[in-house]
Design a protein around this motif. Structure first.
Motif, PDB file in Angstrom:
ATOM      1  N   UNK A   1      14.112  40.660  85.518  1.00  0.00           N
ATOM      2  CA  UNK A   1      14.491  39.915  86.721  1.00  0.00           C
ATOM      3  C   UNK A   1      13.261  39.475  87.502  1.00  0.00           C
ATOM      4  N   UNK A   2      12.373  40.416  87.838  1.00  0.00           N
ATOM      5  CA  UNK A   2      11.185  40.001  88.586  1.00  0.00           C
ATOM      6  C   UNK A   2      10.213  39.240  87.702  1.00  0.00           C
ATOM      7  N   UNK A   3      10.175  39.558  86.398  1.00  0.00           N
ATOM      8  CA  UNK A   3       9.276  38.854  85.483  1.00  0.00           C
ATOM      9  C   UNK A   3       9.636  37.376  85.402  1.00  0.00           C
ATOM     10  N   UNK A   4      10.924  37.091  85.358  1.00  0.00           N
ATOM     11  CA  UNK A   4      11.374  35.698  85.303  1.00  0.00           C
ATOM     12  C   UNK A   4      10.949  34.950  86.558  1.00  0.00           C
ATOM     13  N   UNK A   5      11.048  35.601  87.715  1.00  0.00           N
ATOM     14  CA  UNK A   5      10.679  34.971  88.977  1.00  0.00           C
ATOM     15  C   UNK A   5       9.171  34.743  89.067  1.00  0.00           C
ATOM     16  N   UNK A   6       8.391  35.697  88.583  1.00  0.00           N
ATOM     17  CA  UNK A   6       6.939  35.553  88.599  1.00  0.00           C
ATOM     18  C   UNK A   6       6.517  34.417  87.655  1.00  0.00           C
ATOM     19  N   UNK A   7       7.171  34.308  86.524  1.00  0.00           N
ATOM     20  CA  UNK A   7       6.865  33.233  85.577  1.00  0.00           C
ATOM     21  C   UNK A   7       7.205  31.869  86.186  1.00  0.00           C
ATOM     22  N   UNK A   8       8.309  31.822  86.924  1.00  0.00           N
ATOM     23  CA  UNK A   8       8.715  30.570  87.560  1.00  0.00           C
ATOM     24  C   UNK A   8       7.680  30.116  88.592  1.00  0.00           C
ATOM     25  N   UNK A   9       6.919  31.066  89.102  1.00  0.00           N
ATOM     26  CA  UNK A   9       5.875  30.750  90.086  1.00  0.00           C
ATOM     27  C   UNK A   9       4.571  30.323  89.406  1.00  0.00           C
ATOM     28  N   UNK A  10       4.544  30.353  88.073  1.00  0.00           N
ATOM     29  CA  UNK A  10       3.390  29.825  87.365  1.00  0.00           C
ATOM     30  C   UNK A  10       2.551  30.812  86.584  1.00  0.00           C
ATOM     31  N   UNK A  11       3.060  32.042  86.377  1.00  0.00           N
ATOM     32  CA  UNK A  11       2.278  33.050  85.656  1.00  0.00           C
ATOM     33  C   UNK A  11       2.961  33.450  84.358  1.00  0.00           C
ATOM     34  N   UNK A  12       2.225  33.356  83.262  1.00  0.00           N
ATOM     35  CA  UNK A  12       2.750  33.877  82.003  1.00  0.00           C
ATOM     36  C   UNK A  12       2.912  35.389  82.140  1.00  0.00           C
ATOM     37  N   UNK A  13       4.048  35.925  81.707  1.00  0.00           N
ATOM     38  CA  UNK A  13       4.296  37.366  81.805  1.00  0.00           C
ATOM     39  C   UNK A  13       4.719  37.910  80.446  1.00  0.00           C
ATOM     40  N   UNK A  14       4.005  38.946  80.002  1.00  0.00           N
ATOM     41  CA  UNK A  14       4.376  39.653  78.784  1.00  0.00           C
ATOM     42  C   UNK A  14       4.863  41.045  79.162  1.00  0.00           C
ATOM     43  N   UNK A  15       6.116  41.341  78.851  1.00  0.00           N
ATOM     44  CA  UNK A  15       6.636  42.689  79.029  1.00  0.00           C
ATOM     45  C   UNK A  15       6.416  43.410  77.708  1.00  0.00           C
ATOM     46  N   UNK A  16       5.395  44.267  77.672  1.00  0.00           N
ATOM     47  CA  UNK A  16       5.037  44.970  76.454  1.00  0.00           C
ATOM     48  C   UNK A  16       6.085  46.034  76.117  1.00  0.00           C
ATOM     49  N   UNK A  17       6.173  46.353  74.862  1.00  0.00           N
ATOM     50  CA  UNK A  17       7.116  47.403  74.428  1.00  0.00           C
ATOM     51  C   UNK A  17       6.380  48.373  73.519  1.00  0.00           C
TER      52      UNK A  17
END
Length: 242
Positions: free
Chosen positions: A77-93
Motif C-alpha cells: 500500500x505505501x510502496x505503491x504510493x511512494x512509487x506514484x510520487x516518482x520513486x522506484x520501490x523494490x520490496x525484497x523477499x
C-alpha cells in the motif's frame, strides 16, 4: 540390521521431524497480506519473488527489507504510493520471510539493474539487517539514505559515520519495538538523523497484515498509517533526488 544402521535411521527420522516441525512453525508464524495489500500489489511486477513498483529513473531507488515472518506483499500500500510520487520501490523477499537469511539480497538488484543511486529501508528486523548492508557499503557513493520503520541499527549496522541521510519512523502505540534497545541504538545513528512518530499508529500498521502478537491497539487504520508512512518517506526521499 546392525546397531549403527539402526542409529543412523533414528537420527535421520529425528532430523526429518525437526525440519517438518520448523516448516510448520514458520507457516504458523508468518503474517500474510490483507486483501487491500494484495490489491495494491497488482500494480507491481514480480521479478524473482521481488515486487517492483515503478517510479522514475531520475530518483534514488528504494530497496526495502521486510519484517520478520511478514510477507513482502504486506507493504504494497505505501510502496505503491511512494512509487506514484516518482520513486522506484523494490520490496525484497528473503528466505522464510526472514531478512537475516538474505542480508545481501539488495546487492543483486543494485548490480542487475545497474542502479546509480539507491536508498535502503526496512521494517523491524528488516531495518536491522538493512542497516548492516548499509554499513558494509558506507563507501558506496550510490547509497544516498537509510530509513527505519519501527526499527534501529545494531553495532554491526553502525551508521554513525554515514554522511548520507537517515530517517527513523516509529508509532505511538507500538508495543513490539523494544524501547530500551531503540534508545540505546541511537549511538549508532548520525547526529542529524530525522526522527518522526506517527500518532495513534502501531507496529503492524507499517504494513497491512492484520494484528501482530504483543502489539498495541492502533487508533488509526492500517491504510491511514501507511498513507502517513508514504508521505514521510516521500518528503524525506525527495531531498535526496538528483
Amino acid at each position: 540390521m546392525k546397531r549403527w544402521q539402526k542409529f543412523s535411521i533414528y537420527i535421520g527420522i529425528v532430523m526429518i521431524i525437526g525440519v517438518l516441525a520448523g516448516i510448520f512453525y514458520v507457516q504458523r508464524s508468518t503474517y500474510t497480506p490483507t486483501a487491500a495489500a494484495i490489491e495494491a500489489a497488482e500494480s507491481a511486477s514480480k521479478e524473482k519473488d521481488v515486487l517492483f513498483f515503478e517510479g522514475e529513473q531520475k530518483n534514488p531507488t528504494i530497496l526495502f527489507y521486510q519484517g520478520a515472518f511478514v510477507e513482502n506483499t504486506s507493504y504494497s500500500i505505501w510502496a505503491e504510493q511512494v512509487a506514484a510520487a516518482g520513486f522506484n520501490v523494490y520490496l525484497l523477499r528473503q528466505p522464510l520471510n526472514l531478512a537475516i537469511l538474505g542480508q545481501n539480497s539488495a546487492e543483486k538488484i543494485i548490480e542487475e539493474k545497474q542502479l546509480t543511486s539507491y536508498i535502503i529501508g526496512g521494517h523491524s528486523l528488516g531495518g536491522v539487517i538493512g542497516s548492516r548492508f548499509a554499513h558494509e557499503h558506507l563507501g558506496d557513493e550510490r547509497l544516498k539514505g537509510v530509513f527505519f520503520l519501527a526499527s534501529y541499527p545494531d553495532k554491526n549496522g553502525d551508521l554513525s559515520s554515514f554522511d548520507g541521510s537517515v530517517l527513523s519512523i516509529t508509532a505511538e502505540e507500538d508495543q513490539v519495538l523494544n524501547e530500551e534497545k531503540y534508545l540505546e541504538a541511537k549511538e549508532h545513528l548520525p547526529d542529524y538523523t530525522l526522527f518522526e512518530e506517527i500518532e495513534g499508529g502501531n507496529h503492524a500498521g507499517f504494513g497491512s497484515y492484520g494484528k501482530q502478537k504483543g502489539d498495541g491497539q492502533a487508533e488509526i487504520t492500517d491504510e491511514e498509517q501507511q498513507r502517513i508512512v508514504a508521505a514521510m518517506i516521500i518528503r524525506w526521499a525527495s531531498r535526496l533526488a538528483d
